[in-house]
Design a protein around this motif. Structure first.
Motif, short mmCIF file in Angstrom:
data_model
loop_
_atom_site.label_atom_id
_atom_site.label_comp_id
_atom_site.label_asym_id
_atom_site.label_seq_id
_atom_site.Cartn_x
_atom_site.Cartn_y
_atom_site.Cartn_z
N VAL A 42 54.84 -51.39 25.51
CA VAL A 42 53.83 -52.23 26.29
C VAL A 42 54.17 -53.42 25.15
O VAL A 42 53.59 -52.69 23.78
CB VAL A 42 52.42 -51.55 25.75
N PHE A 43 54.04 -54.63 25.29
CA PHE A 43 54.20 -55.96 24.18
C PHE A 43 52.96 -56.22 23.96
O PHE A 43 51.58 -56.30 25.38
CB PHE A 43 54.84 -57.08 24.98
N PHE A 44 51.98 -56.86 23.05
CA PHE A 44 50.54 -56.97 22.78
C PHE A 44 51.24 -58.88 21.67
O PHE A 44 52.49 -58.94 20.82
CB PHE A 44 49.51 -56.18 21.92
N ILE A 45 49.85 -59.11 22.19
CA ILE A 45 49.80 -60.19 20.77
C ILE A 45 48.81 -59.97 20.14
O ILE A 45 47.49 -59.52 20.50
CB ILE A 45 49.84 -61.79 21.63
N GLY A 46 49.08 -60.93 18.97
CA GLY A 46 48.07 -59.64 17.81
C GLY A 46 47.53 -60.65 17.32
O GLY A 46 48.63 -61.74 16.77
N ARG A 47 46.07 -61.22 16.63
CA ARG A 47 45.81 -62.39 15.64
C ARG A 47 45.15 -61.82 14.37
O ARG A 47 44.67 -60.89 14.55
CB ARG A 47 44.69 -62.92 16.99
N LEU A 48 45.59 -62.99 13.24
CA LEU A 48 45.17 -61.94 12.33
C LEU A 48 43.20 -62.15 11.98
O LEU A 48 43.26 -63.66 12.14
CB LEU A 48 46.19 -62.21 11.51
N GLY A 49 42.85 -61.68 11.01
CA GLY A 49 42.11 -62.11 10.45
C GLY A 49 42.23 -62.57 9.64
O GLY A 49 42.90 -63.05 8.80
N ARG A 50 41.11 -62.89 8.90
CA ARG A 50 40.91 -63.25 7.42
C ARG A 50 41.42 -62.33 6.23
O ARG A 50 42.12 -62.77 5.31
CB ARG A 50 39.30 -64.05 6.82
N GLU A 51 41.34 -61.57 6.54
CA GLU A 51 41.55 -60.44 5.61
C GLU A 51 43.09 -60.03 5.83
O GLU A 51 43.68 -58.73 5.15
CB GLU A 51 40.87 -58.98 5.70
N GLN A 52 44.11 -60.54 6.48
CA GLN A 52 45.66 -60.69 7.15
C GLN A 52 45.71 -59.51 7.28
O GLN A 52 46.25 -59.01 7.53
CB GLN A 52 46.28 -61.00 5.93
N LEU A 53 44.52 -59.08 8.28
CA LEU A 53 45.15 -57.42 9.26
C LEU A 53 44.96 -58.01 10.78
O LEU A 53 44.38 -59.05 10.82
CB LEU A 53 44.24 -56.44 8.75
#
Length: 907
Positions: A42-53
């Protein structure tokens, strides 16, 4: 100055625990999606939050690397493409390395996880921004200035200083993680004032902004009128979408089931009278690009739409064969990629409710994650939140739900509903030797549920009716007539009465018990399905899913009966009793929170990084205290003067909750229109108090005279349907004898009435409720606004009563603390219907002398735009109106004056 973000240094590109790179919520989503996909890639797109997680993830492709080039068109610098290795070995393959190299050149990261998402391999780290990009005020001023790109994009563009001041307040809220509360008068151009800085912020920080409105009309204006202009002016690509609730979309799986049923002649779920309409909907759905029901010229009946509409509780998600082409999930995929989401207040509140219940503030819920919100038409927020959190238990809802399970088509003596479909499916399995007739599902369905459901439904409906009769006896309502509805609040005196304990309460318990016993039998049958073979279960999958969904909804009614029987200090309960179209008793058990302030503070104000609340009608007597109290904004400062530009403190936060020293800026901006020249405001001095004897006769003569003076072209606005109908009956014949068409709300739809009104420039429209706001009639078609009385809410409305009582318990006067401010806001909305452009002019005649004579009247007058007020006899006022509309200019008047431009600027 720039705000440095709290940055967590990312570990080197090696294998390690996924918690070093992903939030717990993101880990949970990834593991669940992989499991639901059967453990394939499965392929996901992930976006970082302010904590860089990585805190926001969404699955986009399943089982094929062919989708990776498509994902590259969706992903942005600073984001991550993440996929799993089903083998559990996280070493990147040659194909992984080739793709990751390309992604790295784009500033996009590449991660690999195991199926349980406990271990993670960083192949390429994403390009990580180090600090928040602040919106430059000069950039916004340049875009909104008199010679700006926006001016060129619009062609005929009027520079509005108020619009520019508002946009700078929005900039401060975004830059400083603050709240801006802005009353922007008609003609300010407030949508452009918040869209330009919001999009600049979203694009530069890759942080989504949500714009929430109350009306569909404003959403359509933003998407189809304002955003195209902003796009040309910014000369930057951005994604902006309207997000609608799931129920607006066709479910392709359910549509396919309906087609097969119609084609096979089964129709156990479909009544014959609905079959033709259902075929029309299915024909449309087969070619619709969006599956959005608003594309349909004629809205389908609810019984038809529920056969094809998308519903969360019977959605197969990844297991659905139509998942990749699903209308609803396609809309959510577009939303996940968008920089700006346009929603309505109800959908926003649904999203916040899910987040509040789950504690999830960083990943997708009803909406993709967001931390910046603009609330336009914010004066509706309390009302929408109260309605959204309210509940209703009524016979029609129960009947419809039981009918979806089983019903009889009397015309053709055929069984309909889910049970009939289930019986057909089980019979097919029996013929295929996949089940025997002595299986528990067969026995429970054929010998228990199907024979019993009609009596259970009748018993539940009878219990609701019996409760209505018992409650009528308790409160002393002897009879209920057609067209008149009783709305009676449940008070401590009622619940302490012997009749409540002895008659009403046992009926509620009996209703909950009856539903509960029926639910138990259904759940036994559903559990028995688990003993079938996988082949049999697959054939029953769709009907079983629908069955579980309906049972859970029926359990919701059981819970409503239980909760209505319980006392809650913060909840208002009431009973509505009337007659339905068949003259049967109609009983509705209703509840709603008395106050939504704490809920909005905890779910909205304390969770957003920035908020902008705006409307043309937020302040009362140039003060926001009433608004802040009702919607839970704490310790508001006094409104900022229209020309002030002091910036908020440089303070921000990376935590879910707002910082303690959060800045709240309030601003009142006047309209760009010259009301002193464009409007005549008048109050007749000889009509008397609206509550006095003979007022209706005097009012009718005044309305007829006013319409004659304006030669039609008038709205006559009322605060109740009863008064509107009475006055229309009194005035219509006389008005028609003047050669003027006399329209009344209710004779046609709202849109049809407005079209007729605009076409005939001499017509008059008698209206109430929805015509007080959201109506835009420009030019000579509307030159007179008659307001029959000050728009105080009906004092015996249950919620209003409960809120008044709460204020009295606090030692406050509910009339001045609640009734007057709400009426002021409503009057401002009505007043705003008249002047919609710089060239409009007209008269506002308010047939309620309390505006002048009552002490609280000054609060109304000071809250209106700056204009002279003529308080004189009917004859003089109507002559003044005739002369003003004929262009003879405003004559000097003696009397009170609404707030002046000079007094406003000095605030």
């Amino acid at each position: 100055m720039s705000l440095p973000l709290p940055v967590r240094s990312m570990p080197p590109p090696v294998e390690g625990p996924s918690s070093h790179y992903l939030t717990p919520a993101a880990i949970e989503i990834i593991a669940r999606e992989i499991a639901e996909a059967g453990g394939i890639e499965v392929f996901f797109i992930g976006r970082l939050g302010r904590e860089q997680l990585v805190e926001e993830v969404e699955a986009h492709a399943f089982g094929s690397r062919d989708a990776v080039p498509v994902l590259m068109n969706l992903v942005r610098p600073g984001e991550v493409i993440l996929h799993n290795h089903p083998s559990g070995q996280l070493e990147p393959s040659d194909a992984d390395l080739r793709v990751s190299s390309t992604l790295g050149n784009l500033g996009v990261g590449s991660f690999i996880v195991d199926n349980a998402c406990t271990r993670l391999r960083v192949v390429v780290r994403p390009q990580v921004p180090r600090e928040k990009a602040r919106v430059a005020p000069e950039e916004v001023e340049r875009l909104l200035g008199p010679k700006s790109a926006l001016a060129r994009a619009l062609g005929e563009y009027e520079h509005r200083p108020e619009q520019q001041r508002m946009s700078l307040a929005v900039v401060r809220a975004l830059n400083e993680d603050g709240i801006a509360v802005i009353e922007a008068g008609t003609g300010t151009g407030k949508s452009l004032a918040y869209l330009v800085p919001s999009l600049l912020y979203a694009l530069d920080n890759r942080e989504r902004v949500v714009v929430s409105t109350h009306t569909i009309n404003l959403q359509e204006q933003i998407l189809h009128k304002d955003l195209p202009v902003v796009r040309r002016a910014l000369d930057r690509e951005f994604e902006a979408v309207i997000v609608k609730g799931r129920s607006n979309y066709v479910c392709k799986r359910k549509a396919q089931m309906a087609r097969e049923e119609l084609a096979g002649g089964q129709q156990s779920l479909i009544d014959d009278e609905h079959a033709v309409e259902l075929r029309e909907v299915l024909t449309w759905a087969a070619t619709s690009p969006t599956g959005d029901r608003t594309e349909l010229t004629v809205p389908p009946r609810e019984e038809v739409w529920e056969r094809v509409g998308s519903e969360s509780d019977n959605c197969l998600r990844l297991r659905c064969p139509f998942y990749e082409e699903c209308f609803f999930y396609n809309s959510r995929r577009h939303a996940a990629r968008a920089d700006l989401l346009v929603v309505n207040h109800s959908l926003l509140l649904s999203d916040l409710a899910v987040r509040r219940e789950s504690g999830n503030w960083t990943t997708a819920a009803v909406l993709p994650p967001y931390r910046h919100v603009v609330l336009d038409e914010a004066h509706h927020l309390e009302e929408v939140a109260t309605r959204h959190l309210g509940t209703i238990l009524a016979r029609p809802g129960l009947r419809r739900l039981f009918g979806r399970l089983a019903r009889t088509d009397a015309r053709y003596a055929r069984r309909r509903g889910l049970y009939a479909t289930l019986e057909e499916k089980l019979e097919e399995l029996r013929k295929a030797s996949l089940i025997t007739t002595d299986h528990p599902v067969f026995r429970i369905l054929l010998f228990d549920l199907m024979p019993a459901i009609e009596s259970v439904r009748e018993q539940c409906e009878a219990l609701v009716d019996d409760f209505g009769h018992a409650f009528m006896d308790l409160v002393g309502v002897e009879r209920v007539t057609s067209g008149h509805e009783h709305r009676i609040r449940l008070l401590p005196g009622h619940t302490a009465a012997e009749a409540w304990e002895g008659e009403c309460l046992p009926l509620l318990h009996a209703l909950a018990r009856e539903i509960g016993l029926f639910l138990d039998r259904n759940r036994q049958a559903l559990e028995a399905l688990g003993t079938l073979t996988d082949v049999a279960l697959e054939r029953l999958r769709d009907v079983a899913l629908e069955w579980r969904a309906l049972i859970e909804r029926l359990d919701g009614y059981r819970r409503l009966a239980v909760e209505f029987a319980q006392d809650h200090d913060d909840v208002c309960r009431w009973v509505e009793i009337g007659r339905d179209r068949r003259e049967r008793l109609a009983v509705r058990l209703c509840s709603a929170p008395i106050s939504v302030a704490n809920l909005l503070r905890e779910s909205l104000h304390d969770k957003m990084r920035s908020e902008v609340l705006t409307s043309a009608t937020l302040a009362v007597d140039e003060d926001f205290a009433f608004l802040f109290e009702r919607i839970g904004i704490q310790t508001p400062p006094a409104p900022v003067a229209a020309g002030a530009s002091d910036e908020a403190d440089d303070e921000g936060t990376a935590e879910p909750a707002a910082p303690a020293a959060r800045t709240t800026e309030s601003l009142i901006l006047g309209s760009s229109y010259d009301y002193t020249q464009q409007v005549l405001l008048g109050v007749p001095s000889d009509l008397g108090d609206p509550r006095s004897a003979g007022f209706d006769d005097r009012l009718a003569r005044f309305i007829i005279g006013a319409v004659a003076a304006s030669e039609g072209r008038a709205f006559v606005l009322f605060t109740s349907w009863g008064q509107m109908r009475t006055q229309h009956q009194r005035c219509a014949d006389s008005i028609r004898r003047l050669g003027i068409e006399c329209l009344v709300q209710g004779q046609e739809s709202r849109d049809q009435l407005l079209q007729r009104f605009r076409r005939d420039e001499t017509s008059v429209l008698f209206a109430t409720s929805s015509f007080w706001e959201g109506v835009d009639v420009r030019g000579r078609a509307l030159e007179l606004l008659v307001i029959a009385r000050l728009p105080f809410a009906v004092p015996n409305e249950p919620i209003q009563e409960a809120q008044h009582e709460r204020l009295q318990q606090q030692g406050r006067d509910p009339f001045h603390a609640l009734a007057v401010p709400r009426a002021v806001i409503r009057l401002k909305q009505g007043f705003g219907r008249l002047i919609r452009s710089r060239t409009d002019r007209g008269a506002v005649l308010i047939a309620d002398e309390r505006l002048v004579r009552a002490g609280y009247g000054r609060r109304f007058v000071r809250s209106l735009p700056p204009v002279e007020l003529a308080h004189e006899t009917t004859d003089l006022l109507l002559e003044r109106t005739r002369a003003f509309l004929a262009g003879e200019g405003p004559a000097p008047v003696q009397g009170p004056r609404s707030r002046s431009a000079s007094s406003r600027a000095s605030r």
